[in-house]
Design a protein around this motif. Sequence first.
Motif, short mmCIF file in Angstrom:
data_model
loop_
_atom_site.label_atom_id
_atom_site.label_comp_id
_atom_site.label_asym_id
_atom_site.label_seq_id
_atom_site.Cartn_x
_atom_site.Cartn_y
_atom_site.Cartn_z
N PRO A 21 0.83 -1.21 0.00
CA PRO A 21 0.00 0.00 0.00
C PRO A 21 0.86 1.26 0.00
O PRO A 21 1.86 1.35 0.72
CB PRO A 21 -0.79 -0.11 1.31
N LYS A 22 0.48 2.23 -0.79
CA LYS A 22 1.20 3.50 -0.83
C LYS A 22 0.91 4.32 0.43
O LYS A 22 -0.24 4.39 0.88
CB LYS A 22 0.78 4.30 -2.06
N ALA A 23 1.93 4.92 1.01
CA ALA A 23 1.75 5.82 2.15
C ALA A 23 0.97 7.04 1.70
O ALA A 23 1.38 7.74 0.77
CB ALA A 23 3.11 6.23 2.72
N GLY A 24 -0.14 7.33 2.38
CA GLY A 24 -1.05 8.38 1.92
C GLY A 24 -0.51 9.78 2.02
O GLY A 24 -0.98 10.68 1.32
N HIS A 25 0.48 10.01 2.88
CA HIS A 25 1.00 11.38 3.04
C HIS A 25 2.08 11.74 2.03
O HIS A 25 2.54 12.88 2.01
CB HIS A 25 1.54 11.57 4.46
N LEU A 26 2.46 10.78 1.19
CA LEU A 26 3.53 11.03 0.22
C LEU A 26 2.97 11.32 -1.17
O LEU A 26 1.92 10.80 -1.55
CB LEU A 26 4.48 9.84 0.14
N LEU A 47 4.54 5.73 8.86
CA LEU A 47 4.49 6.42 10.15
C LEU A 47 5.28 7.73 10.14
O LEU A 47 5.25 8.48 11.12
CB LEU A 47 5.06 5.51 11.26
N GLY A 48 5.98 7.99 9.06
CA GLY A 48 6.82 9.18 8.98
C GLY A 48 8.15 9.03 9.67
O GLY A 48 8.90 10.02 9.83
N LEU A 52 -1.44 13.85 8.07
CA LEU A 52 -0.16 13.24 8.43
C LEU A 52 0.99 13.99 7.77
O LEU A 52 2.04 14.21 8.40
CB LEU A 52 -0.12 11.77 8.04
N ARG A 53 0.80 14.40 6.54
CA ARG A 53 1.86 15.15 5.87
C ARG A 53 2.19 16.43 6.64
O ARG A 53 3.36 16.77 6.81
CB ARG A 53 1.44 15.49 4.43
N ALA A 54 1.17 17.10 7.12
CA ALA A 54 1.40 18.31 7.89
C ALA A 54 2.14 18.01 9.20
O ALA A 54 3.00 18.78 9.62
CB ALA A 54 0.07 19.01 8.17
N GLU A 83 6.75 19.49 5.72
CA GLU A 83 7.32 19.59 4.38
C GLU A 83 8.84 19.62 4.41
O GLU A 83 9.51 19.03 3.55
CB GLU A 83 6.79 20.84 3.67
N GLU A 84 9.41 20.28 5.40
CA GLU A 84 10.87 20.37 5.45
C GLU A 84 11.50 19.00 5.63
O GLU A 84 12.47 18.66 4.95
CB GLU A 84 11.30 21.30 6.60
N ARG A 85 10.91 18.20 6.52
CA ARG A 85 11.48 16.86 6.74
C ARG A 85 11.26 15.97 5.53
O ARG A 85 12.10 15.12 5.21
CB ARG A 85 10.86 16.24 7.99
N LEU A 86 10.15 16.11 4.85
CA LEU A 86 9.86 15.29 3.68
C LEU A 86 10.69 15.68 2.46
O LEU A 86 10.72 14.96 1.46
CB LEU A 86 8.37 15.36 3.34
N ASN A 87 11.34 16.83 2.54
CA ASN A 87 12.14 17.32 1.42
C ASN A 87 13.54 17.68 1.87
O ASN A 87 14.09 18.72 1.51
CB ASN A 87 11.46 18.53 0.78
#
Length: 448
Positions: free
Chosen positions: A187-192, A378-379, A428-430, A434-438
């Motif tokens: 399953p794809k992670a929904g926050h990505l 889970l991030g 979850l993305r919030a 954004e900084e950590r995800l990029n």
Amino acid sequence: MTSLSEAVRAGAPPQELERLALPAEYTAAYLRAEDAEMFQGVADKDIRKSLRVGRVPMPELAPDEVLVAVMASAVNYNTVWSAMFEPLSTFRFLKQFAAQGGWAARHDLPYHVLGSDGAGVIVRTGSGVRHWKTGDHVVVSCVQVDDQEAATQADGMLGAEQRIWGFETNFGGLAHYAVVRASQLIPKAGHLTWEEAAGNPLCGGTAYRMLVSDRGARLKQGDVVLIWGAAGGLGAYAVQLVKNGGGIPVGVVSSRAKAEAARRLGCDVVIDRQEIGLDDRTADDPAAVIEAGKRLGRIIRREVGEDPHIVFEHVGRATFPISVFVVRRGGTVVTCGSSTGYQHGYDNRYLWMKLKRIIGSHAANLQEQCELNRLVSLGRIVPTLSAVYPLTEIAEAARSVQANRHIGKVGVLCLADGPGQGVTDPELRARVGEERLNLLRDLTTPTP
């Protein structure tokens, strides 16, 4: 009339996706069998000359397969190997697979659709698929296994018919559509976004098996782990897994930009290769290996007070003898590749007299992939993208990996018409941020 590709891009419901006809052809990155000898005797095997993008016929689905509309993919070093036709021609793999007969015969074609990563939407399922349905958002494990082999029931990576999708099989993920076995789906992670999700399975899963799995080095809290290429595709996940597991990551890198990347990912210590005195000739000189190993050991002991418990090795010939030397008594060198050459020489006295271990590791079984995907979901583990290219520019994207100019993962947009799409869990993305995800997106390496 709306096409299937347009409907996927628009987020159409499953019923509409099933109603729309499959295209007879689709766009893909591929190699041609007629080009397999093009680099013989050539010093710079520039894969921009062999990689092509064009239309290929849509294959038929086997009962245990699904058709995925690929929104995004990523470049791995196996695409470089394929495009150089080394160490074996990619078409030799396809012929070996096709020799099984039956559905495998489809793979022996005069072209090879590449790509061992992918994220997208299921648009068709074979008659034997039970746990997945049209419309599901998925990422793809690179491993295809034969579930009728006994060894596969113990560990999918032990089966003799285990293959890497898009490298040893056809119909890979650097395309608008891909043929995938149901046993590859996660399953794809929904926050990505699509491009963030696509790049995690191959490198992330491989690093998980090497470090965390009971089939790898069995990382424990406090372990000092030396990571070669700590800012590369594999190393960037290794750093995160070590840090997340309570270990002490010590990264080796080759540039200032890569040093910054390793620090952002969580490296406690970052070492430039030049500090070690490592060059292309070191591995050929046993005395130079010992001297480089001593310099590296002194730096690590100075920074963390002790020798590494584990060395995360995938560079191969250029670094392997130093890895065996520098790991502590009773320590482990775990290896999954040899991008600088497969023939490794090392002083065996340091292995046997100091009771060290060498563990070979390859990709990851589906359970290991799902455990890695849980950490991503889970991030706890974040994407390592530094650049994203459109599929039409796959040759330049792959060349950056071939020339080791890349940091982390290089993403490729396939059916997605732009970056930033595919997020279904914005909350979850919030929380992750954004900084950590990029972490690596503003870092670049010089273009020669």
